[in-house]
Design a protein around this motif. Structure first.
Motif, PDB file in Angstrom:
ATOM      1  N   VAL A  45       5.936   3.009  -0.709  1.00  0.00           N
ATOM      2  CA  VAL A  45       6.899   2.535   0.237  1.00  0.00           C
ATOM      3  C   VAL A  45       6.236   2.171   1.467  1.00  0.00           C
ATOM      4  O   VAL A  45       6.062   1.163   2.030  1.00  0.00           O
ATOM      5  CB  VAL A  45       8.232   3.265   0.004  1.00  0.00           C
ATOM      6  N   LEU A  46       5.772   3.374   2.028  1.00  0.00           N
ATOM      7  CA  LEU A  46       5.208   3.267   3.426  1.00  0.00           C
ATOM      8  C   LEU A  46       3.793   2.344   3.610  1.00  0.00           C
ATOM      9  O   LEU A  46       3.672   2.055   4.773  1.00  0.00           O
ATOM     10  CB  LEU A  46       5.185   4.656   4.068  1.00  0.00           C
ATOM     11  N   LYS A  47       3.112   2.404   2.373  1.00  0.00           N
ATOM     12  CA  LYS A  47       1.816   1.807   2.566  1.00  0.00           C
ATOM     13  C   LYS A  47       2.137   0.313   2.290  1.00  0.00           C
ATOM     14  O   LYS A  47       1.148  -0.550   2.295  1.00  0.00           O
ATOM     15  CB  LYS A  47       0.870   2.130   1.549  1.00  0.00           C
ATOM     16  N   TRP A  59      10.943  -1.090  -4.336  1.00  0.00           N
ATOM     17  CA  TRP A  59      10.275   0.030  -5.063  1.00  0.00           C
ATOM     18  C   TRP A  59      11.480   0.473  -5.761  1.00  0.00           C
ATOM     19  O   TRP A  59      12.468   1.057  -5.171  1.00  0.00           O
ATOM     20  CB  TRP A  59       9.558   1.112  -4.123  1.00  0.00           C
ATOM     21  N   ASN A  60      11.523   0.910  -7.375  1.00  0.00           N
ATOM     22  CA  ASN A  60      12.574   1.260  -8.018  1.00  0.00           C
ATOM     23  C   ASN A  60      12.030   2.833  -8.507  1.00  0.00           C
ATOM     24  O   ASN A  60      10.948   2.708  -8.778  1.00  0.00           O
ATOM     25  CB  ASN A  60      12.895   0.309  -9.256  1.00  0.00           C
ATOM     26  N   SER A  77      11.745  -0.713   7.402  1.00  0.00           N
ATOM     27  CA  SER A  77      11.226   0.675   7.483  1.00  0.00           C
ATOM     28  C   SER A  77      10.984   1.401   6.387  1.00  0.00           C
ATOM     29  O   SER A  77      10.156   2.354   6.193  1.00  0.00           O
ATOM     30  CB  SER A  77      12.431   1.444   8.382  1.00  0.00           C
ATOM     31  N   GLY A  78      11.554   0.933   5.166  1.00  0.00           N
ATOM     32  CA  GLY A  78      11.180   1.854   3.780  1.00  0.00           C
ATOM     33  C   GLY A  78      12.277   2.903   3.727  1.00  0.00           C
ATOM     34  O   GLY A  78      12.135   3.661   2.816  1.00  0.00           O
ATOM     35  N   GLY A 121      -4.444  -1.826  -1.052  1.00  0.00           N
ATOM     36  CA  GLY A 121      -3.197  -1.436  -1.950  1.00  0.00           C
ATOM     37  C   GLY A 121      -2.178  -0.352  -1.562  1.00  0.00           C
ATOM     38  O   GLY A 121      -2.391   0.114  -0.557  1.00  0.00           O
ATOM     39  N   MET A 122      -1.716  -0.171  -2.552  1.00  0.00           N
ATOM     40  CA  MET A 122      -0.514   1.084  -2.289  1.00  0.00           C
ATOM     41  C   MET A 122      -0.702   2.093  -3.374  1.00  0.00           C
ATOM     42  O   MET A 122      -0.655   3.237  -3.110  1.00  0.00           O
ATOM     43  CB  MET A 122       0.862   0.578  -2.320  1.00  0.00           C
ATOM     44  N   VAL A 123      -0.411   1.738  -4.592  1.00  0.00           N
ATOM     45  CA  VAL A 123      -0.485   2.638  -5.755  1.00  0.00           C
ATOM     46  C   VAL A 123      -1.848   3.469  -5.922  1.00  0.00           C
ATOM     47  O   VAL A 123      -1.815   4.576  -5.749  1.00  0.00           O
ATOM     48  CB  VAL A 123      -0.143   1.828  -7.014  1.00  0.00           C
TER      49      VAL A 123
END
Length: 135
Positions: A45-47, A59-60, A77-78, A121-123
């Motif tokens: 979320v934060l990335k 995001w689930n 903000s997430g 990326g994030m993941v």
């Protein structure tokens, strides 16, 4: 703990968790799983890059199945997304799969560096961070 996005790294990560699980009690497995899921959720979320906050808000968190929904939620903000996911994660018993998904059509592009805000990326980045902590 399953996250949609980087299948190869996830397979290795799942094997590492399985080995760790052989040494832990049910209560410890539950605590470790929940802690890792919360760390993964916060990480992705934060990335996540932010414009309107829609990507962060999508995001689930789900248990034992992949949640394929798309919402109209905007969360710049997430924090609301993390809090919502935390409410789910903290109730998960041991030996259950926790899924983190983002089903917006452009999620894969963002994961592969399409945004200058999140070029790595994030993941994959979050999984690598968690893996390095487990070593």
């Amino acid at each position: 703990l399953l996250a949609r996005g980087s299948d190869g790294a996830l397979a290795d990560f799942a094997v590492s968790l399985e080995k760790l699980g052989e040494e832990l009690t049910d209560d410890l497995i539950q605590q470790v799983t929940q802690k890792l899921a919360l760390q993964a959720l916060s990480g992705v979320v934060l990335k996540s890059p932010v414009d309107t906050g829609r990507f962060r808000g999508n995001w689930n968190v789900s248990v034992d199945f992949r949640d394929n929904t798309i919402t109209e939620t905007n969360d710049k903000s997430g924090q609301a997304t993390i809090a919502k996911g935390q409410g789910i994660v903290t109730t998960v018993p041991p030996y259950r799969a926790i899924w983190l998904t983002n089903n917006l059509p452009y999620a894969r592009r963002l994961e592969t560096g399409w945004s200058q805000q999140a070029p790595a990326g994030m993941v994959a980045l979050t999984v690598a961070e968690i893996e390095s902590q487990l070593r």
